[in-house]
Design a protein around this motif. Structure first.
Motif, PDB file in Angstrom:
ATOM      1  N   GLY A  98       9.867   6.643  -1.069  1.00  0.00           N
ATOM      2  CA  GLY A  98       8.988   5.982  -2.032  1.00  0.00           C
ATOM      3  C   GLY A  98       9.045   4.468  -1.980  1.00  0.00           C
TER       4      GLY A  98
ATOM      5  N   PRO B 145       7.534  -5.630  15.381  1.00  0.00           N
ATOM      6  CA  PRO B 145       8.027  -4.690  14.361  1.00  0.00           C
ATOM      7  C   PRO B 145       8.134  -3.250  14.872  1.00  0.00           C
TER       8      PRO B 145
ATOM      9  N   PHE C 297       1.477  10.273   7.143  1.00  0.00           N
ATOM     10  CA  PHE C 297       0.388   9.412   6.670  1.00  0.00           C
ATOM     11  C   PHE C 297      -0.737   9.543   7.691  1.00  0.00           C
TER      12      PHE C 297
ATOM     13  N   CYS D 109       5.853   9.062   7.763  1.00  0.00           N
ATOM     14  CA  CYS D 109       5.553   9.858   6.566  1.00  0.00           C
ATOM     15  C   CYS D 109       5.448   8.974   5.332  1.00  0.00           C
ATOM     16  N   ASP D 110       4.701   9.440   4.352  1.00  0.00           N
ATOM     17  CA  ASP D 110       4.395   8.671   3.148  1.00  0.00           C
ATOM     18  C   ASP D 110       5.237   9.171   1.976  1.00  0.00           C
ATOM     19  N   PRO D 111       5.055   8.595   0.781  1.00  0.00           N
ATOM     20  CA  PRO D 111       5.860   9.013  -0.365  1.00  0.00           C
ATOM     21  C   PRO D 111       5.697  10.488  -0.739  1.00  0.00           C
TER      22      PRO D 111
ATOM     23  N   CYS E 151       4.791   2.812   2.452  1.00  0.00           N
ATOM     24  CA  CYS E 151       6.029   3.350   1.878  1.00  0.00           C
ATOM     25  C   CYS E 151       6.423   4.654   2.557  1.00  0.00           C
ATOM     26  N   ASP E 152       7.718   4.946   2.528  1.00  0.00           N
ATOM     27  CA  ASP E 152       8.280   6.091   3.236  1.00  0.00           C
ATOM     28  C   ASP E 152       8.587   7.226   2.258  1.00  0.00           C
TER      29      ASP E 152
ATOM     30  N   PHE F  49      10.472   9.665  10.476  1.00  0.00           N
ATOM     31  CA  PHE F  49      10.576   9.381   9.039  1.00  0.00           C
ATOM     32  C   PHE F  49       9.539   8.335   8.626  1.00  0.00           C
TER      33      PHE F  49
ATOM     34  N   THR G 198       7.636  -1.231  -3.830  1.00  0.00           N
ATOM     35  CA  THR G 198       6.840  -0.010  -3.713  1.00  0.00           C
ATOM     36  C   THR G 198       5.356  -0.326  -3.849  1.00  0.00           C
ATOM     37  N   TYR G 199       4.517   0.692  -3.643  1.00  0.00           N
ATOM     38  CA  TYR G 199       3.067   0.462  -3.602  1.00  0.00           C
ATOM     39  C   TYR G 199       2.510   0.086  -4.963  1.00  0.00           C
ATOM     40  N   GLY G 200       1.450  -0.725  -4.912  1.00  0.00           N
ATOM     41  CA  GLY G 200       0.845  -1.236  -6.133  1.00  0.00           C
ATOM     42  C   GLY G 200       1.396  -2.595  -6.520  1.00  0.00           C
TER      43      GLY G 200
ATOM     44  N   ARG H 166       2.810   7.894  -8.350  1.00  0.00           N
ATOM     45  CA  ARG H 166       4.218   8.117  -8.761  1.00  0.00           C
ATOM     46  C   ARG H 166       4.357   8.250 -10.273  1.00  0.00           C
TER      47      ARG H 166
ATOM     48  N   PHE I  96       8.712   0.971   3.923  1.00  0.00           N
ATOM     49  CA  PHE I  96       9.377   1.211   5.204  1.00  0.00           C
ATOM     50  C   PHE I  96       9.642  -0.162   5.822  1.00  0.00           C
ATOM     51  N   PHE I  97      10.928  -0.469   6.127  1.00  0.00           N
ATOM     52  CA  PHE I  97      11.328  -1.857   6.350  1.00  0.00           C
ATOM     53  C   PHE I  97      10.605  -2.581   7.484  1.00  0.00           C
TER      54      PHE I  97
ATOM     55  N   GLN J 259       0.824  -1.207   0.000  1.00  0.00           N
ATOM     56  CA  GLN J 259       0.000   0.000   0.000  1.00  0.00           C
ATOM     57  C   GLN J 259       0.862   1.263   0.000  1.00  0.00           C
ATOM     58  N   PHE J 260       0.272   2.355  -0.454  1.00  0.00           N
ATOM     59  CA  PHE J 260       0.900   3.687  -0.403  1.00  0.00           C
ATOM     60  C   PHE J 260       1.416   3.978   1.013  1.00  0.00           C
ATOM     61  N   GLY J 261       0.587   3.686   2.000  1.00  0.00           N
ATOM     62  CA  GLY J 261       0.941   3.982   3.388  1.00  0.00           C
ATOM     63  C   GLY J 261       2.000   3.061   3.976  1.00  0.00           C
TER      64      GLY J 261
ATOM     65  N   ARG K  22       6.365  -7.018   9.747  1.00  0.00           N
ATOM     66  CA  ARG K  22       4.931  -7.161   9.958  1.00  0.00           C
ATOM     67  C   ARG K  22       4.354  -8.238   9.041  1.00  0.00           C
TER      68      ARG K  22
ATOM     69  N   ARG L 163      19.992   8.306  -5.850  1.00  0.00           N
ATOM     70  CA  ARG L 163      19.262   7.752  -6.993  1.00  0.00           C
ATOM     71  C   ARG L 163      20.110   7.937  -8.240  1.00  0.00           C
TER      72      ARG L 163
ATOM     73  N   LEU M 118      -7.075   4.495  -3.003  1.00  0.00           N
ATOM     74  CA  LEU M 118      -6.159   4.420  -4.144  1.00  0.00           C
ATOM     75  C   LEU M 118      -6.553   3.271  -5.074  1.00  0.00           C
TER      76      LEU M 118
ATOM     77  N   PHE N 287       4.126  -5.297  19.895  1.00  0.00           N
ATOM     78  CA  PHE N 287       4.211  -6.038  18.634  1.00  0.00           C
ATOM     79  C   PHE N 287       5.604  -5.751  18.063  1.00  0.00           C
TER      80      PHE N 287
END
Lengths: 137, 137, 137, 137
Positions: free
Chosen positions: A20, B25, D23, D16-18, A16-17, D13, A73-75, C48, A23-24, A12-14, A29, B117, C36, B23
């Protein structure tokens, strides 16, 4: 050898950090979700049922070791491939490989123990129950 | 030897799972926060500023190795003690110890790399910048 | 009327709190994913990609209003039913109903706006693009 | 009028989202933490203690209504200002205003009820306990 299961993840978008990418801690999770999914697929009741008959509240973690090879990444749709690499008397090593199609993104090993609560309410690990081990073989 | 920093965490109800404990994570989440806090305390700009002058987007993880010794629950205040255990040419090992007063709850080692990047938008690790390493000494 | 989409959610152990039920911000997280998912199902590119051609970075929230009718727990499969209740010039109202089979667990309305970044990097809402609105009809 | 409390949040960090901004479900997460913090500051025991003497497992949400006025990003320190806007017989309205210095970023109203478990294990709301209401006045 143990059984092996596959658990699907839609990123999901959420998840990701600001860079982009995932988030590890979300990989941890998803591995935790894949861990419980493994046991349920093997026929072990969910923890809230198991606790009533056996006192087992779940399989808390003692140790994790994870390598991150490629970002996601999301999607994207990922798959977590899970098996038990080793059973010891009181702990077991569960392995998770997070794949995007044929590409390994992340590989983790978790050391877990089946735990109950003692009379004072503290978590205490118990030997791996034989019947659960048999279900997972 | 590197500098050492301390990052405070207030454990929330929503950080805990149906077993009533954190939890896991979330420990990784707190270590990530402690990692960035370490660099900011050492005088490194936040990533969204650093990217403008150097192209560095942050320090993505290559590997984590974490041991969980004692559980924590909501209402507790924890401290994450962070330092850099080792600098290599392209990666560094950051160590985090999560304490409740004098009790070690969780210890983690993270292998991270400074990343930019490339022209195609892919993340690529670069040698540890000398000026950042000096700030952290 | 808009199109309507359905987004599946597998509730995880880690989504639940010490009361054994879903920690409520996760419902907001799932509604955001369903939001989304709705646009992607309608043929809108992921943010993106869209940002490259239109500058649109997504649909940040201006307001949410959510009612929680029934709790959920881990192991359950839920469905988020999503549509657009109203288009205004600069905002739209997206509605999400989280169902477990025929039971409505949670209903939320989100007010969102399509946003770009202005020259100073600040987020700024723009009128709803006609082509996107057409895709969602 | 009720007491009013303040709860500090360090934005991370990973919150926060992309798009580089918080978020939004994290605002709900912080409001939930501020809600419990309010009761603890007023002298109410944490839920895991209160359940032993009263059966009360916490204050699950019936409804939230939140407006997002300004985004926030990592490295910022926010304050959540919390009070009880209204006590009814079985529910109460808790108000949270998230501030960055003098700027209101986000305002939320939560409708909550004190809940116990009935004999079948289902959550059931009870009238607001007089002693708790007195503590919060």
């Amino acid at each position: 050898m143990s059984r092996a299961t596959t658990f699907a993840v839609q990123v999901q978008f959420g998840d990701c950090d600001p860079a982009g990418i995932v988030f590890f801690p979300n990989f941890s999770r998803w591995m935790d979700a894949a861990s419980l999914h493994f046991f349920v697929q093997c026929g072990v009741p969910p923890w809230r049922e198991l606790v009533k008959t056996t006192g087992i509240i779940g399989t808390p973690l003692l140790e994790i070791h994870t390598r991150f090879l490629q970002p996601a990444t999301y999607g994207e749709t990922l798959e977590v491939h899970t098996d038990i690499e080793e059973w010891r008397r009181k702990v077991f090593i569960q392995r998770h490989r997070v794949m995007r199609n044929e590409t390994l993104l992340c590989e983790g090993r978790e050391t877990r123990a089946f735990c109950i609560r003692d009379a004072e309410g503290r978590l205490r690990s118990i030997p791996v129950p034989d019947d659960i081990r048999t279900l997972c073989a």
